[in-house]
Each structure stands twice: as structure tokens, then as C-alpha cells.
Design a protein around this motif. Structure first.
Motif, short mmCIF file in Angstrom:
data_model
loop_
_atom_site.label_atom_id
_atom_site.label_comp_id
_atom_site.label_asym_id
_atom_site.label_seq_id
_atom_site.Cartn_x
_atom_site.Cartn_y
_atom_site.Cartn_z
N ILE A 1 54.66 -69.61 -41.05
CA ILE A 1 53.76 -68.63 -41.65
C ILE A 1 52.46 -69.36 -41.94
O ILE A 1 52.48 -70.51 -42.39
CB ILE A 1 54.38 -68.04 -42.94
CG1 ILE A 1 55.62 -67.20 -42.58
CG2 ILE A 1 53.36 -67.18 -43.70
CD1 ILE A 1 56.39 -66.68 -43.78
N LEU B 1 60.65 -74.39 -47.45
CA LEU B 1 60.02 -73.26 -46.77
C LEU B 1 58.57 -73.60 -46.42
O LEU B 1 58.10 -73.38 -45.31
CB LEU B 1 60.10 -72.03 -47.67
CG LEU B 1 59.44 -70.71 -47.29
CD1 LEU B 1 60.10 -69.58 -48.07
CD2 LEU B 1 57.94 -70.67 -47.49
N VAL C 1 51.75 -75.29 -40.94
CA VAL C 1 52.19 -74.06 -41.59
C VAL C 1 51.71 -74.04 -43.05
O VAL C 1 51.45 -75.10 -43.64
CB VAL C 1 53.72 -73.88 -41.51
CG1 VAL C 1 54.17 -73.78 -40.06
CG2 VAL C 1 54.45 -75.00 -42.24
N ALA C 2 51.62 -72.85 -43.62
CA ALA C 2 51.11 -72.72 -44.99
C ALA C 2 51.68 -71.48 -45.66
O ALA C 2 50.96 -70.66 -46.24
CB ALA C 2 49.58 -72.67 -44.99
N GLY C 3 53.01 -71.36 -45.57
CA GLY C 3 53.66 -70.24 -46.25
C GLY C 3 53.76 -70.50 -47.74
O GLY C 3 53.38 -71.56 -48.23
N TYR D 1 48.05 -63.48 -44.37
CA TYR D 1 49.20 -64.25 -43.88
C TYR D 1 49.55 -63.77 -42.48
O TYR D 1 49.63 -62.56 -42.22
CB TYR D 1 50.42 -64.04 -44.76
CG TYR D 1 50.42 -64.82 -46.05
CD1 TYR D 1 50.85 -66.14 -46.09
CD2 TYR D 1 50.01 -64.23 -47.24
CE1 TYR D 1 50.87 -66.86 -47.28
CE2 TYR D 1 50.03 -64.93 -48.43
CZ TYR D 1 50.47 -66.24 -48.44
OH TYR D 1 50.49 -66.93 -49.62
N ALA E 1 53.37 -62.93 -52.91
CA ALA E 1 53.41 -63.42 -51.53
C ALA E 1 54.81 -63.81 -51.10
O ALA E 1 55.17 -63.70 -49.93
CB ALA E 1 52.46 -64.61 -51.38
N VAL E 2 55.60 -64.31 -52.05
CA VAL E 2 56.95 -64.76 -51.70
C VAL E 2 57.85 -64.68 -52.93
O VAL E 2 57.40 -64.92 -54.05
CB VAL E 2 56.91 -66.21 -51.15
CG1 VAL E 2 56.36 -67.20 -52.16
CG2 VAL E 2 58.28 -66.67 -50.66
N HIS F 1 59.27 -62.90 -47.78
CA HIS F 1 57.88 -63.37 -47.66
C HIS F 1 57.03 -62.23 -47.12
O HIS F 1 57.42 -61.53 -46.21
CB HIS F 1 57.81 -64.57 -46.71
CG HIS F 1 56.62 -65.45 -46.97
ND1 HIS F 1 55.32 -64.99 -46.82
CD2 HIS F 1 56.52 -66.74 -47.37
CE1 HIS F 1 54.48 -65.98 -47.13
NE2 HIS F 1 55.18 -67.04 -47.47
#
Lengths: 84, 140
Positions: free
Chosen positions: B123, B117, A81-83, B50, B93-94, B82
Motif C-alpha cells: 500500500i 504491515l 511501501v507506506a501503509g 492511498y 486509515a487502518v 485498511h
């Protein structure tokens, strides 16, 4: 367990690009556990084995390799993941 | 207070996220705002894409916020928004916003939520360069 059932696997991010679709259906006899599913997917799509990691989610939770799979489960491959 | 958690394909309203955590019981509101940077590892970035597995992302985000409430029982309110889809340079972005009675815990809780997160929320980020694209963190 689910040896006589099929499974639907949702794919996101790079796993979707590797497999070429956002949902793949594995016909019966489908993998019975998360570990068997990962082994089967890596066999069919060797590029999955080149990822930094590839987890499996069952019903929106990260699953361990010994977790059994059922037709009714919502199953997904989770690449790194790469949020944020 | 029920945390305000969302994943949206619309521009993030930072002021609304801050307003969502404001309460008279809190003397501190702390926010982290993540924005789209123009380079990655020295390589110019044109825009970001994203992708989100929404239901799991919200489930995992709920776990992260619950953990924060356990670690900092004085937390009064949390908001996490997000963005998903295609973002331009400079876009938000967030946003993580927390409210606590005093400032020290607000910094710690906010950092815990954004750091965790990044580890667990489903994501994915694809960076677009002048000569191609790459999924961030996908390969060793």
C-alpha cells in the motif's frame, strides 16, 4: 528461460508515475530474471534508480534477483511501501 | 479462527472490526487505529491518497497474521482493515484488532501486526500539501 517471450509488468505508486502507465509490456527477448528486469527498467527509466528501494513481486510474493520470470507470471514493481 | 482481512475504499467501520474479533475465549481485545494527521514533518497535510496492490497486499497481510499466530499461539482472533483511495484529515486509515486470553499478548501481537504491515504490505501513501504532493518514503 523467457528470452523468447514477452512480459507484462504492473506498476504502482511512484513507479506508475515515473513510467507513465499502470502496465508496461516488455517485448521479446524479455529479461529472464528479476535482476535482469530491474536492470532493464532502470536503464529505460533512470528515475527508478533514485528510489529508496524498488522490489519486484512475482505472483504476489517478493522475489529475489535470481528468480526466473515467465510470461504467465503476475509481475509488479514494488516501490517503498507506506501503509498504515 | 480465520482472520478478517480487507482493503476497502469505503469508510472503515471500527466497531465492526472490534466485533469481528470478539470471542468468549478472549479476555482482552486490543486495537490500533491509524488516522490521518494534519501535518507531516512540520508540513501541513490537506489529505491523503492511498493506493493498493490489493491481491499482493492481502497475501502479505495473510503472512503477517500467520507469523503473529506462530509467535502468539494463544491468539484467538485477528482483524485488519485498511482503507484506500482519498482520505480526509481525521479519517481512519487502518484498524488492527486482536483478541487474546490476557492483555500482555494482545498489546504485543497488535503492535507486531501494525509494525510488520508497514514494512511489507503493498500500500502506498501520497500526501497532499497546499503546494503539491509527495509519495511517502519513496526517496532516501
Amino acid at each position: 528461460m523467457s528470452k523468447d517471450m514477452s512480459l507484462k509488468i504492473s506498476l504502482y505508486g511512484i513507479t506508475r508515475e515515473i513510467v507513465g502507465t499502470s502496465v508496461i509490456e516488455l517485448p521479446a527477448p524479455a529479461p529472464a530474471t528479476v535482476g535482469e528486469l530491474l536492470a532493464e527498467m532502470r536503464k529505460q527509466y533512470p528515475a527508478l534508480g533514485e528510489l529508496r528501494s524498488c522490489a519486484v513481486a512475482v505472483n504476489n510474493e517478493y522475489a529475489s534477483n535470481d528468480q526466473p520470470l515467465h510470461t504467465v507470471d503476475e509481475i509488479a514493481l514494488i516501490p517503498p511501501v507506506a501503509g498504515g | 479462527m480465520i482472520p478478517h482481512l480487507s482493503i476497502t475504499d469505503q469508510p472503515i467501520d471500527v466497531a465492526a472490526a472490534l466485533a469481528a474479533v470478539q470471542t468468549e475465549a478472549a479476555g482482552a481485545v486490543n486495537a490500533f487505529i491509524g488516522t490521518v494527521r494534519n501535518q507531516s514533518g512540520g508540513r501541513p497535510v490537506r489529505r491523503l491518497h492511498y493506493e493498493s496492490y490489493d491481491s499482493m497486499a492481502l497475501t502479505q497481510l495473510g503472512h503477517v497474521v500467520s507469523q503473529a499466530y506462530e509467535k502468539w499461539p494463544m491468539l484467538q482472533a485477528v482483524a485488519v482493515v485498511h482503507r484506500k483511495g482519498t482520505l480526509a484529515l481525521g479519517d481512519v486509515a487502518v484498524v488492527v484488532a486482536v483478541a487474546t486470553p490476557h492483555r500482555a499478548e494482545s498489546f504485543a501481537a497488535c503492535q507486531y501486526i501494525i509494525d510488520t504491515l508497514k514494512l511489507v504490505v503493498t500500500i502506498w501513501k501520497r500526501e497532499e500539501y497546499e503546494d503539491g504532493t509527495e509519495w511517502v518514503a519513496a526517496h532516501p
